[in-house]
Design a protein around this motif. Sequence first.
Motif, short mmCIF file in Angstrom:
data_model
loop_
_atom_site.label_atom_id
_atom_site.label_comp_id
_atom_site.label_asym_id
_atom_site.label_seq_id
_atom_site.Cartn_x
_atom_site.Cartn_y
_atom_site.Cartn_z
N ALA A 1 82.29 21.44 73.86
CA ALA A 1 82.74 20.51 73.83
C ALA A 1 84.49 21.11 74.26
O ALA A 1 85.19 20.52 74.56
CB ALA A 1 83.19 20.18 71.64
N GLN A 2 84.06 22.48 74.04
CA GLN A 2 85.67 22.98 75.08
C GLN A 2 85.54 22.36 77.01
O GLN A 2 86.63 22.53 77.28
CB GLN A 2 85.64 24.58 75.10
CG GLN A 2 86.85 25.56 75.32
CD GLN A 2 86.78 27.08 74.68
OE1 GLN A 2 86.54 27.31 75.24
NE2 GLN A 2 88.16 26.80 74.08
N SER A 3 84.22 22.61 77.02
CA SER A 3 83.99 22.57 78.77
C SER A 3 84.90 21.15 79.03
O SER A 3 85.45 20.41 80.00
CB SER A 3 83.07 23.10 79.36
OG SER A 3 82.09 21.93 78.78
N PHE A 4 84.15 20.33 78.32
CA PHE A 4 84.62 18.81 78.72
C PHE A 4 86.41 17.83 77.87
O PHE A 4 87.47 17.11 78.45
CB PHE A 4 83.64 17.13 77.65
CG PHE A 4 82.20 17.44 78.27
CD1 PHE A 4 82.24 16.54 79.48
CD2 PHE A 4 81.16 18.35 78.46
CE1 PHE A 4 81.37 16.25 79.92
CE2 PHE A 4 80.25 18.17 78.90
CZ PHE A 4 80.33 17.00 79.99
N GLY A 5 86.77 19.25 77.54
CA GLY A 5 88.71 19.03 76.52
C GLY A 5 88.46 17.70 75.41
O GLY A 5 89.60 16.73 75.09
N THR A 6 86.98 17.48 74.50
CA THR A 6 86.94 16.97 73.49
C THR A 6 87.36 17.90 72.76
O THR A 6 87.72 18.69 72.33
CB THR A 6 85.49 16.08 73.76
OG1 THR A 6 84.54 16.97 73.18
CG2 THR A 6 85.08 15.46 74.52
N GLY A 7 87.83 17.12 70.94
CA GLY A 7 87.61 17.64 70.06
C GLY A 7 85.84 17.73 69.90
O GLY A 7 85.14 17.16 69.93
N ILE A 8 86.08 18.36 68.22
CA ILE A 8 84.65 17.77 67.63
C ILE A 8 84.73 16.82 66.02
O ILE A 8 85.84 17.07 65.47
CB ILE A 8 84.12 19.13 67.96
CG1 ILE A 8 84.73 19.90 66.24
CG2 ILE A 8 83.97 19.69 68.69
CD1 ILE A 8 83.47 21.18 65.43
N SER A 9 84.08 16.72 65.68
CA SER A 9 83.37 15.44 63.93
C SER A 9 82.02 16.27 63.87
O SER A 9 81.03 15.99 64.50
CB SER A 9 82.98 14.23 64.51
OG SER A 9 82.15 13.25 64.83
N ILE A 10 82.05 16.75 62.34
CA ILE A 10 81.15 16.50 61.89
C ILE A 10 80.31 15.89 60.75
O ILE A 10 81.20 16.09 60.23
CB ILE A 10 81.48 18.37 61.06
CG1 ILE A 10 81.97 19.26 63.12
CG2 ILE A 10 79.90 19.35 60.52
CD1 ILE A 10 82.25 20.37 62.13
N TRP A 11 79.42 15.82 60.71
CA TRP A 11 78.41 15.11 59.85
C TRP A 11 77.17 15.78 59.28
O TRP A 11 76.43 16.26 59.68
CB TRP A 11 77.89 13.64 60.21
CG TRP A 11 77.24 12.65 59.40
CD1 TRP A 11 76.21 12.54 58.46
CD2 TRP A 11 77.92 11.62 58.27
NE1 TRP A 11 76.33 12.02 57.59
CE2 TRP A 11 77.01 11.43 57.32
CE3 TRP A 11 79.72 11.32 58.61
CZ2 TRP A 11 77.30 10.36 56.78
CZ3 TRP A 11 79.64 10.34 57.68
CH2 TRP A 11 78.72 9.44 57.00
N GLU A 12 77.28 15.96 57.72
CA GLU A 12 78.84 16.19 57.37
C GLU A 12 79.15 17.62 56.85
O GLU A 12 77.69 17.93 56.79
CB GLU A 12 78.80 14.92 56.53
CG GLU A 12 78.09 14.24 55.74
CD GLU A 12 77.91 15.39 53.83
OE1 GLU A 12 78.39 16.48 54.01
OE2 GLU A 12 76.96 15.47 52.74
#
Length: 428
Positions: free
Chosen positions: A405-416
Amino acid sequence: MAKKRDRQAVSNRRKNQVVSSDQQNIVPDSSSDRRLITIFVLFFIISPAISALVYLKYTSAGEFSGASVFERGLVKTDISYQEILSEHSNVAGNISRNYDYPVLAYITPWNSRGYDMAKKFNSKFTHLSPVWYDLKSHGSHLVLEGRHNADEEWISELRLTGDALILPRVAVEAPPMDLLRKKKLKDKAINLIVTECKEMGYDGIVLESWSRWVAYGILRDPDMRNLALQFIKQLGNALHSELESTKSKQPLQLVYVIGPPHSEVLEEHEFGPKDMESLTGAVDGFSLMTYDYSGAHNPGPNAPVNWIRSTLRLLLGTKDISLVQHKAIKIFLGINFYGNDFSFSGGGGAITGRDYLSLLEKYKPVLQWEGVSSEHFFLYADYNQNKHAVFYPSLKSILIRLEEAQSFGTGISIWEIGQGLDYFFDLL
């Protein structure tokens, strides 16, 4: 035979040396007394003291003191069931965030543990999404069901201890043919959602509808697809026109749930880069469900890391991520905190952390690292001698995805978050 004799000779010489040394030490002298005192001090006073200090680094009065999973050397591929069973509930005392990107956490009412995790690790999250609401059709009327799920006391506690935005999930269950075609129904749906946010003091919503519309088969029709995108835009604009009731007074937010492509070439009904571009101004984030790669009919890893990479590149429309950082920052890369227990004879399904620990205690398996997918798994045979494969997140597998996620520049979402192990939160 020669080697055996040599070892016996050496052994005899060592015995003779010991006997000779003992004979020499029969008569005491002051130097031998000093040596004995030194040995006594080293082994019976200093060594236990050092051991106690090392122990106290991790424990206090028999309790864990707060060292992180990194300090304890637990983030690795070579892990054992004993280590997981003994360490999973030990969480670092420092609960500050390790990454500066957005973190969206889902909480489900059927798993109350998630509510506790949200409060305990509130500072780790930027967005919290309790799965509370459904937009349904009752005859010719629309209703927004779910307020009975809302826990206002829980929300108040979260507001006091952290800054995470509260965005309940709304699943669109109403048939889309009328909802998207009839202006009156569309306006009613949007008004129901905006009004609920204002009355309950939410910071916006997470909307899930695309997978439902796929099931109805409407997204292959260009006109219906356009109406679907228009509905999402209209909802986003309506939310943005309102100010949330919190002290920051920011516009209400819309996060939209999207599924991952099923192949390297987008199918007609799948959400793609053009859809994302179309919604950019109206949608504040996209919750990407990069999990459930495998199922009972195709057992395997939950979310292979190479599949995650290809999904992100396909959705962003390029392999050169530096060109689309403004798009990537809006994606919440999905990370599963649940696992799967697959039977080789067919069947199986999702397991929570509690289920996983029970399997470890019962079967005492050898955990293996699958390098291509970057996931841990183990095999076992049940009481009927049916073989099973269990894939469940580990500290190492989660860390790799956080770094992606950091390398792509995204955030994250966690289920759940109610389905994971406590020490997973050390990583966030």
